[in-house]
Design an enzyme around this catalytic site. Structure first.
Site, PDB file in Angstrom:
ATOM      1  N   GLN A  40      72.692   0.424  23.460  1.00 48.19           N
ATOM      2  CA  GLN A  40      73.611   1.771  22.799  1.00 48.19           C
ATOM      3  C   GLN A  40      75.026   0.556  22.480  1.00 48.19           C
ATOM      4  OE1 GLN A  40      74.416   5.749  25.049  1.00 48.19           O
ATOM      5  NE2 GLN A  40      74.217   5.736  23.108  1.00 48.19           N
ATOM      6  N   CYS A  46      75.398  13.067  21.237  1.00 51.13           N
ATOM      7  CA  CYS A  46      74.811  10.848  21.613  1.00 51.13           C
ATOM      8  C   CYS A  46      76.361  10.726  21.280  1.00 51.13           C
ATOM      9  CB  CYS A  46      73.827  10.990  21.072  1.00 51.13           C
ATOM     10  SG  CYS A  46      73.470   9.770  21.306  1.00 51.13           S
ATOM     11  N   LEU A  47      76.831   9.398  21.584  1.00 51.09           N
ATOM     12  CA  LEU A  47      77.881   8.186  21.167  1.00 51.09           C
ATOM     13  C   LEU A  47      77.093   7.401  19.749  1.00 51.09           C
ATOM     14  CD1 LEU A  47      78.000   6.716  24.427  1.00 51.09           C
ATOM     15  CD2 LEU A  47      79.818   7.865  23.672  1.00 51.09           C
ATOM     16  N   GLY A  77      76.985   9.221  30.359  1.00 53.64           N
ATOM     17  CA  GLY A  77      76.463   8.439  29.838  1.00 53.64           C
ATOM     18  C   GLY A  77      76.184   7.118  29.409  1.00 53.64           C
ATOM     19  N   HIS A 137      66.451   6.040  25.196  1.00 56.40           N
ATOM     20  CA  HIS A 137      67.452   5.278  24.132  1.00 56.40           C
ATOM     21  C   HIS A 137      66.920   4.140  25.223  1.00 56.40           C
ATOM     22  CE1 HIS A 137      70.851   6.542  22.651  1.00 56.40           C
ATOM     23  NE2 HIS A 137      71.255   7.436  23.476  1.00 56.40           N
ATOM     24  N   HIS A 178      67.992  11.493  28.706  1.00 46.75           N
ATOM     25  CA  HIS A 178      67.836  11.088  27.929  1.00 46.75           C
ATOM     26  C   HIS A 178      68.720   9.229  27.652  1.00 46.75           C
ATOM     27  CE1 HIS A 178      71.534  11.664  24.164  1.00 46.75           C
ATOM     28  NE2 HIS A 178      71.660  10.596  24.120  1.00 46.75           N
ATOM     29  N   GLU A 179      69.452   8.865  28.548  1.00 44.61           N
ATOM     30  CA  GLU A 179      69.950   7.600  28.520  1.00 44.61           C
ATOM     31  C   GLU A 179      67.818   6.598  28.663  1.00 44.61           C
ATOM     32  OE1 GLU A 179      72.128   6.614  27.347  1.00 44.61           O
ATOM     33  OE2 GLU A 179      73.669   8.562  27.835  1.00 44.61           O
TER      34      GLU A 179
END
Lengths: 169, 168
Positions: A53, A99-100, A48, A145, A141-142
């Site tokens: 991000q 996480c990225l 995702g 963000h 999680h997304e």
């Protein structure tokens, strides 16, 4: 199409509350959606990416649990999610998240086990989906963000729930 | 104690690369990985700490490390990690039996944290272990049968949580 650069903590743009999207016919929006999908597919084990991000403060995210290390038996495949709203949640579960935007850490995070989420697709059509387990976790999680929140904000104990990543992807 | 210790480090130009500090009972322990300035060696640093050690009745040990020893993520790609949590009535042998199983299955303990909770007449034992293992091992398959046996034997709950390396 392009693979987008991912912002990493402590970039302050990761902390902004992202804006609602209302113009679905904008070519820039459609291009950004394609770029996010391409970015997700290009990064190993990436399930995702949220627009913030990549530096775009918009309520837009893409998900595909099929890209994961161990894809769950059931999931909805590739999803483009705009202006999401969690309508209902039930149960809680603890799971490890990476996480990225925090590439050096993973953490144990409490999330709802299943959620009902309403959103608009890339054409502005309203959809409602029931998500469970890992896919529900990724969605939560997304969505975090979009609200300027990182998983480290949900860690209960830095001593027992935050881990240095052994193999950076 | 932390302020006085780190004051010495600040004044000598040392950089704290990593640290772990905790209190057990009445004892407080500080473990630090330091980068020293070129003008300072470990013997000189130990000397700088001598007065502090005498004043505050501290035991201070300074030990030189190679760059590889100091790096936490040296053997990177070949490893996976997992967390094991154990919860149940306190009794002798919990730590030994669980860690012996981990050792038998090639799991290396990186961090282990125990705490006794609950009232004194009915103590509950809680243990969280972070382990590393070679990435080719299927940890769930290797550990779960042994952990299930231990749950029955020790009357405890054991949860194994693999670090999913997917990124979001």
């Amino acid at each position: 199409m392009a693979i987008l650069d991912i912002l990493t903590y402590p970039d302050s743009r990761l902390r902004e509350y992202a804006e609602e999207i209302d113009n679905f016919s904008s070519p820039e929006l459609q291009q950004l959606i394609d770029d996010l999908l391409e970015t997700m597919a290009a990064l190993p084990a990436c399930v995702g990416v949220a627009a913030p991000q990549a530096g775009y403060s918009l309520r837009l995210l893409v998900i595909d649990c099929g890209n994961g290390r161990k894809p769950p038996a059931q999931h909805h495949g590739q999803l483009v999610v705009i202006n999401p709203d969690i309508l209902h949640w039930s149960g809680t579960d603890i799971g490890r998240e990476g996480c990225l935007s925090l590439p050096d850490y993973t953490g144990n995070v409490v999330r709802a086990q299943s959620i009902r989420v309403r959103f608009q697709d890339r054409h502005g059509q309203e959809q409602t989906l029931e998500l469970e387990g890992f896919e529900a976790r990724v969605m939560q999680h997304e969505i975090d963000h979009l609200d300027g929140r990182l998983f480290t904000d949900r860690i209960v104990s830095r001593k027992t729930d935050l881990f240095q990543r052994k193999n950076r992807l | 104690m932390v302020a006085r210790t780190t004051q010495v480090l600040f004044e000598t130009g040392c950089n704290i690369a990593d640290s772990s500090m905790t209190r057990l009972g009445g004892e407080f322990t500080v473990m630090l990985i330091l980068q020293l300035p070129l003008s300072l060696n470990s013997a000189a640093l130990a000397e700088r700490f001598q007065a502090l050690a005498e004043n505050m009745e501290l035991t201070i040990q300074v030990q030189p490390l190679s760059a590889e020893q100091a790096a936490a993520t040296s053997s990177a790609n070949s490893l996976q990690s997992a967390t094991l949590s154990v919860l149940g009535a306190d009794q002798p042998g919990i730590v030994y039996r669980v860690t012996q199983l981990l050792a038998d299955q090639q799991c290396n303990i990186i961090d282990l944290y125990t705490r006794v909770l609950g009232p004194a007449h009915q103590p509950i034992y809680s243990m969280v272990i972070e382990v590393e293992a070679p990435s080719e091992i299927d940890l769930q398959q290797h550990l779960q049968p042994g952990l299930t046996q231990l749950e029955a034997l020790l009357h405890v709950e054991i949860h194994l949580r693999l670090a999913d390396s997917s990124l979001m």
